[in-house]
Design a protein around this motif. Structure first.
Motif, mmCIF file in Angstrom:
data_model
loop_
_atom_site.group_PDB
_atom_site.id
_atom_site.type_symbol
_atom_site.label_atom_id
_atom_site.label_comp_id
_atom_site.label_asym_id
_atom_site.label_seq_id
_atom_site.Cartn_x
_atom_site.Cartn_y
_atom_site.Cartn_z
ATOM 1 N N ASP A 1 0.868 -1.337 -0.154
ATOM 2 C CA ASP A 1 0.064 -0.040 0.152
ATOM 3 C C ASP A 1 0.793 1.213 -0.049
ATOM 4 O O ASP A 1 0.583 2.131 0.818
ATOM 5 N N PRO A 2 1.853 1.381 -0.821
ATOM 6 C CA PRO A 2 2.706 2.615 -0.957
ATOM 7 C C PRO A 2 2.160 3.960 -1.041
ATOM 8 O O PRO A 2 2.555 5.120 -0.726
ATOM 9 N N ASP A 3 0.944 3.724 -2.071
ATOM 10 C CA ASP A 3 0.351 5.218 -2.594
ATOM 11 C C ASP A 3 -0.304 5.738 -1.245
ATOM 12 O O ASP A 3 -0.342 7.082 -1.174
ATOM 13 N N ALA A 4 -1.126 5.177 -0.378
ATOM 14 C CA ALA A 4 -1.782 5.629 0.715
ATOM 15 C C ALA A 4 -0.812 6.135 1.788
ATOM 16 O O ALA A 4 -1.104 7.005 2.347
ATOM 17 N N ILE A 5 0.180 5.388 2.176
ATOM 18 C CA ILE A 5 1.204 5.879 2.966
ATOM 19 C C ILE A 5 2.117 7.277 2.570
ATOM 20 O O ILE A 5 2.122 8.101 3.260
ATOM 21 N N ARG A 6 2.326 7.038 1.339
ATOM 22 C CA ARG A 6 3.096 8.225 0.886
ATOM 23 C C ARG A 6 2.213 9.629 0.905
ATOM 24 O O ARG A 6 2.629 10.548 1.114
ATOM 25 N N SER A 7 0.793 9.342 0.551
ATOM 26 C CA SER A 7 -0.230 10.732 0.610
ATOM 27 C C SER A 7 -0.145 11.115 1.933
ATOM 28 O O SER A 7 -0.258 12.188 2.212
ATOM 29 N N ARG A 8 -0.331 10.286 3.066
ATOM 30 C CA ARG A 8 -0.453 10.655 4.304
ATOM 31 C C ARG A 8 0.584 11.116 5.043
ATOM 32 O O ARG A 8 0.773 12.155 5.713
ATOM 33 N N CYS A 9 1.982 10.616 4.571
ATOM 34 C CA CYS A 9 3.277 11.173 4.767
ATOM 35 C C CYS A 9 3.309 12.672 4.437
ATOM 36 O O CYS A 9 3.717 13.605 5.099
ATOM 37 N N LEU A 10 3.086 12.830 2.827
ATOM 38 C CA LEU A 10 3.006 14.238 2.375
ATOM 39 C C LEU A 10 2.161 15.190 3.239
ATOM 40 O O LEU A 10 2.520 16.434 3.453
ATOM 41 N N GLU A 11 0.926 14.569 3.575
ATOM 42 C CA GLU A 11 -0.233 15.289 4.141
ATOM 43 C C GLU A 11 0.655 16.086 5.758
ATOM 44 O O GLU A 11 0.381 17.289 5.722
ATOM 45 N N LEU A 12 1.022 15.047 6.445
ATOM 46 C CA LEU A 12 1.704 15.467 7.655
ATOM 47 C C LEU A 12 2.894 16.443 7.398
ATOM 48 O O LEU A 12 3.083 17.174 7.813
ATOM 49 N N MET A 13 3.757 16.155 6.206
ATOM 50 C CA MET A 13 4.766 17.085 5.962
ATOM 51 C C MET A 13 4.227 18.596 5.531
ATOM 52 O O MET A 13 4.929 19.504 6.168
ATOM 53 N N THR A 14 3.217 18.585 4.778
ATOM 54 C CA THR A 14 2.593 19.818 4.450
ATOM 55 C C THR A 14 2.165 20.473 5.838
ATOM 56 O O THR A 14 2.225 21.771 5.830
ATOM 57 N N LEU A 15 1.375 19.767 6.622
ATOM 58 C CA LEU A 15 0.955 20.382 7.978
ATOM 59 C C LEU A 15 2.091 20.866 8.666
ATOM 60 O O LEU A 15 2.084 22.183 8.985
ATOM 61 N N ILE B 1 12.361 9.805 -2.080
ATOM 62 C CA ILE B 1 11.137 9.923 -3.115
ATOM 63 C C ILE B 1 10.927 11.229 -3.339
ATOM 64 O O ILE B 1 11.090 12.106 -2.398
ATOM 65 N N SER B 2 10.915 11.682 -4.389
ATOM 66 C CA SER B 2 11.052 13.175 -4.928
ATOM 67 C C SER B 2 9.990 13.854 -4.102
ATOM 68 O O SER B 2 10.508 15.046 -3.729
ATOM 69 N N ASP B 3 8.891 13.630 -4.001
ATOM 70 C CA ASP B 3 7.868 14.742 -3.366
ATOM 71 C C ASP B 3 8.108 14.467 -1.902
ATOM 72 O O ASP B 3 7.277 15.446 -1.049
ATOM 73 N N LEU B 4 8.918 13.629 -1.469
ATOM 74 C CA LEU B 4 9.049 13.492 0.203
ATOM 75 C C LEU B 4 10.520 13.723 0.625
ATOM 76 O O LEU B 4 10.659 13.512 1.828
ATOM 77 N N LYS B 5 11.358 14.471 -0.092
ATOM 78 C CA LYS B 5 12.542 14.560 0.296
ATOM 79 C C LYS B 5 12.763 15.944 1.063
ATOM 80 O O LYS B 5 12.013 16.773 1.024
ATOM 81 N N PRO B 6 13.816 16.015 2.152
ATOM 82 C CA PRO B 6 13.833 16.992 2.909
ATOM 83 C C PRO B 6 14.225 18.351 2.107
ATOM 84 O O PRO B 6 14.684 18.441 0.857
ATOM 85 N N ARG B 7 13.594 19.606 2.579
ATOM 86 C CA ARG B 7 13.863 20.928 2.337
ATOM 87 C C ARG B 7 14.887 21.483 3.021
ATOM 88 O O ARG B 7 15.117 21.059 4.189
ATOM 89 N N PRO B 8 15.659 22.706 2.548
ATOM 90 C CA PRO B 8 16.708 23.424 3.148
ATOM 91 C C PRO B 8 15.872 23.801 4.619
ATOM 92 O O PRO B 8 14.585 24.044 4.619
ATOM 93 N N GLY B 9 16.819 23.959 5.617
ATOM 94 C CA GLY B 9 16.311 23.925 6.812
ATOM 95 C C GLY B 9 15.692 22.749 7.659
ATOM 96 O O GLY B 9 15.602 22.776 8.993
ATOM 97 N N GLU B 10 15.641 21.570 7.027
ATOM 98 C CA GLU B 10 14.855 20.450 7.666
ATOM 99 C C GLU B 10 16.118 19.577 7.809
ATOM 100 O O GLU B 10 17.060 19.221 6.979
#
Length: 187
Positions: free
Chosen positions: A32-46, A76-85
């Motif tokens: 179930d990688p898509d559901a987990i990726r989506s939730r991780c991205l949602e949490l990162m965005t928050l 994973i491209s949309d979940l990689k660290p941003r500057p300052g993280e």
């Protein structure tokens, strides 16, 4: 008395969000990688929208050292660290196998960490147990974590069993609860 997520925002710890866990045919491929990726991205965005701290963990096992051309340990491209993280590489399952991570956590006072990501049955489990023995407080987002396909049996039952074990050392929380707690305060 409950502590507001805004009064003392926890650190979001994103565990092993690497392409290896999405690559078919690999030993660590997750269910179930898509559901987990989506939730991780949602949490990162928050966390990013609120300017709360985020730590990224990256497992660099010995096998990757023998093939430096491999891209399996890439973020994973949309979940990689941003500057300052912050980002920490760890050679063994526990994030505490990174001396930098262990030192960072040892110097934090009254820190709460919320864990999400991949390798539930390795990195997340061992980090939570190591942290518990160091009196560090962790919560695991039960619906934003994943583990590899087990060798035998049902993947959902295996994940539930691992989450139940983790519950002895850390709190288990749902992503909707974290998002809802933020929405109530933001209104």
């Amino acid at each position: 008395m409950a502590v507001s997520i805004h009064d003392d925002p926890p650190i979001l710890v994103c565990a092993d969000l690497q392409t290896e866990y999405l690559t078919e045919g690999r030993r660590h491929v997750i269910a179930d990688p898509d559901a987990i990726r989506s939730r991780c991205l949602e949490l990162m965005t928050l966390w990013r929208d609120n300017l709360w701290p985020i730590i990224h963990l990256k497992r660099i096992a010995q096998a990757a050292w023998f093939n430096p051309a491999s891209n399996l340990t890439d973020w994973i491209s949309d979940l990689k660290p941003r500057p300052g993280e912050l980002a920490f590489e760890h050679p063994l399952p526990s994030a505490y196998s990174s001396s930098r991570f262990a030192e960072y956590m040892a110097n934090m006072r009254n820190v709460r960490c919320v864990l999400s990501g991949f390798s539930l049955d390795e990195t997340i489990l061992s980090t939570v147990v190591d942290g518990f023995h160091r009196s560090h407080r962790y919560q695991v987002v039960g619906d934003a974590v994943a583990c590899r396909h087990p060798g035998i049996g049902d993947a959902a039952s295996y994940k539930l069993a691992v989450v139940n074990v983790i519950g002895n050392f850390a709190g288990i929380v749902g992503s909707a609860d974290l998002i809802e707690a933020n929405a109530v305060i933001s209104v």
